[in-house]
Design a protein around this motif. Structure first.
Motif, short mmCIF file in Angstrom:
data_model
loop_
_atom_site.label_atom_id
_atom_site.label_comp_id
_atom_site.label_asym_id
_atom_site.label_seq_id
_atom_site.Cartn_x
_atom_site.Cartn_y
_atom_site.Cartn_z
N TYR A 1 10.42 2.22 -29.59
CA TYR A 1 9.95 3.86 -29.28
C TYR A 1 9.31 4.33 -27.80
CZ TYR A 1 10.56 3.69 -34.56
OH TYR A 1 11.05 3.70 -35.71
N TYR A 2 9.73 5.62 -27.46
CA TYR A 2 9.34 5.66 -26.04
C TYR A 2 8.61 7.06 -25.99
CZ TYR A 2 12.72 1.83 -24.99
OH TYR A 2 13.50 0.93 -24.89
N ALA A 3 7.84 6.61 -24.78
CA ALA A 3 7.22 8.43 -23.99
C ALA A 3 8.40 9.04 -24.01
CB ALA A 3 6.33 8.11 -23.57
N ASP A 4 8.34 10.06 -23.85
CA ASP A 4 9.10 11.31 -23.50
C ASP A 4 9.22 11.03 -21.71
OD1 ASP A 4 8.89 14.05 -25.47
OD2 ASP A 4 9.93 12.30 -25.70
N SER A 5 8.27 11.01 -21.40
CA SER A 5 8.13 10.48 -20.00
C SER A 5 8.84 9.24 -19.11
CB SER A 5 7.37 11.30 -18.93
OG SER A 5 6.14 9.96 -20.78
N VAL A 6 9.49 8.50 -20.22
CA VAL A 6 10.22 7.25 -19.69
C VAL A 6 11.11 7.26 -20.30
CG1 VAL A 6 8.13 6.36 -19.34
CG2 VAL A 6 8.98 5.38 -20.71
N LYS A 7 11.67 7.73 -21.20
CA LYS A 7 12.74 7.64 -22.21
C LYS A 7 14.34 7.86 -21.42
CE LYS A 7 12.15 9.64 -26.96
NZ LYS A 7 11.84 10.13 -27.74
N TYR B 1 4.11 8.34 -33.38
CA TYR B 1 4.72 8.37 -32.17
C TYR B 1 5.12 9.65 -31.97
CZ TYR B 1 9.43 8.44 -31.68
OH TYR B 1 10.59 8.14 -32.01
N PRO B 2 4.84 9.99 -30.23
CA PRO B 2 4.20 9.63 -29.20
C PRO B 2 2.46 8.75 -29.53
CG PRO B 2 4.55 11.10 -28.08
CD PRO B 2 4.74 11.22 -29.92
N PHE B 3 1.59 8.52 -29.82
CA PHE B 3 1.06 7.85 -29.58
C PHE B 3 -0.08 7.91 -28.56
CE2 PHE B 3 2.02 5.62 -32.95
CZ PHE B 3 3.18 4.32 -32.54
N THR B 4 -1.22 9.59 -29.26
CA THR B 4 -1.47 10.06 -28.16
C THR B 4 -3.01 9.63 -27.71
OG1 THR B 4 -1.39 12.09 -29.73
CG2 THR B 4 0.07 12.38 -27.90
N PHE B 5 -3.81 9.89 -26.53
CA PHE B 5 -4.82 9.47 -26.46
C PHE B 5 -5.85 10.54 -26.04
CE2 PHE B 5 -5.40 5.19 -26.06
CZ PHE B 5 -3.92 4.22 -25.94
N LEU C 1 -4.95 7.30 -19.94
CA LEU C 1 -4.24 6.31 -20.48
C LEU C 1 -3.29 7.14 -21.46
CD1 LEU C 1 -6.72 4.46 -22.38
CD2 LEU C 1 -6.04 3.59 -20.67
N GLU C 2 -2.12 6.41 -20.64
CA GLU C 2 -0.97 7.17 -21.14
C GLU C 2 -0.21 6.38 -22.13
OE1 GLU C 2 3.33 9.34 -19.99
OE2 GLU C 2 2.14 8.42 -18.68
N TRP C 3 0.21 6.17 -23.21
CA TRP C 3 1.25 5.24 -24.20
C TRP C 3 2.35 4.93 -23.74
CZ3 TRP C 3 5.45 6.75 -27.30
CH2 TRP C 3 6.29 5.66 -28.31
N VAL C 4 3.14 4.14 -23.87
CA VAL C 4 4.52 4.35 -22.34
C VAL C 4 5.94 4.23 -23.80
CG1 VAL C 4 6.33 3.37 -21.17
CG2 VAL C 4 3.68 4.13 -20.31
#
Lengths: 107, 120
Positions: free
Chosen positions: B59-65, A94-98, B45-48
């Motif tokens: 677990y979180y993406a940095d953009s929303v942590k 993670y982060p699981f990137t596209f 697409l962006e995983w959140v």
């Protein structure tokens, strides 16, 4: 973060064509790579997991392969239903990137 | 068959909060990790976020942590995303997705999405 790139960004093709999309990871992800198809206004649909495992119900004209950090999605004999956008995605870390996506449109 | 139905989207002012829900059916919800993924209009697409089957790992993406919180209620087969301090760049369709059987990190089934618009 692991960066995913895709090429080409757009692909013009005709029904019956064999098309290949390439996806590259910025570091090793083993084979933790998925391919998704997305049509306008719809959710993504999982086609392939672990680089080459075709999901149940997905036509056999779709196939995936891996070589190091380079991955390919091949459609052998493009059908009208295949005109869509395709995304690769790493799920190794993670982060699981596209990837940014590859749009297949009609030539 | 797996069904995931998101709800809770809408128009919200910058700085405000919103909670999304994802109701699951057709599988044993308590046994699978779950994800949130978003897609800004016309973008990729962006995983959140992801939450483990038991809710103990997130677990979180940095953009929303620090602004978003993922949670689940296994008794209600429902996944949540609490979003606070919303920004214009959070405008997107938010999808929930089911984790895979062999790998929680694989997103093998998706809902239809719910649109969140952050605007004054």
């Amino acid at each position: 973060d692991i960066q995913m790139t895709q090429s080409p960004s757009t692909l013009s093709a005709s029904v019956g064509d064999r098309v290949t999309i390439t996806c590259r990871a910025s570091q090793s992800i083993s084979t933790w790579l998925a391919w998704f198809q997305q049509k306008p206004g719809k959710a993504p649909n999982l086609l392939i997991s672990q680089a080459s495992n075709l999901q149940s119900g997905v036509p056999s004209r779709f196939s995936g392969s891996a070589s190091g950090t380079e991955f390919t999605l091949t459609i052998s004999g493009l059908q009208p239903d295949d005109f869509a956008t395709y995304y690769c995605q790493q799920y190794s870390l993670y982060p699981f990137t596209f990837g940014p996506g590859t749009k297949i449109d009609i030539k | 068959q797996v069904q995931l139905v998101e709800s809770g989207g809408g128009v919200v002012q910058p700085g405000r909060s919103l909670r999304l829900s994802c109701e699951a059916s057709g599988f044993t919800f308590r046994s699978y990790g779950m994800h949130w993924v978003r897609q800004a209009p016309g973008k990729g697409l962006e995983w959140v976020a992801v939450i483990s089957y038991d809710g103990n790992n997130k677990y979180y993406a940095d953009s929303v942590k620090g602004r978003f919180t993922v949670s689940r209620d296994n008794s209600k087969n429902t996944l949540y995303l609490q979003m606070s301090s919303l920004r214009a760049e959070d405008t997107a369709v938010y999808y929930c997705a089911k984790g895979g059987h062999s790998s929680t990190w694989l997103m093998d089934s998706w809902g239809q999405g719910t649109l969140v618009t952050v605007s004054s």
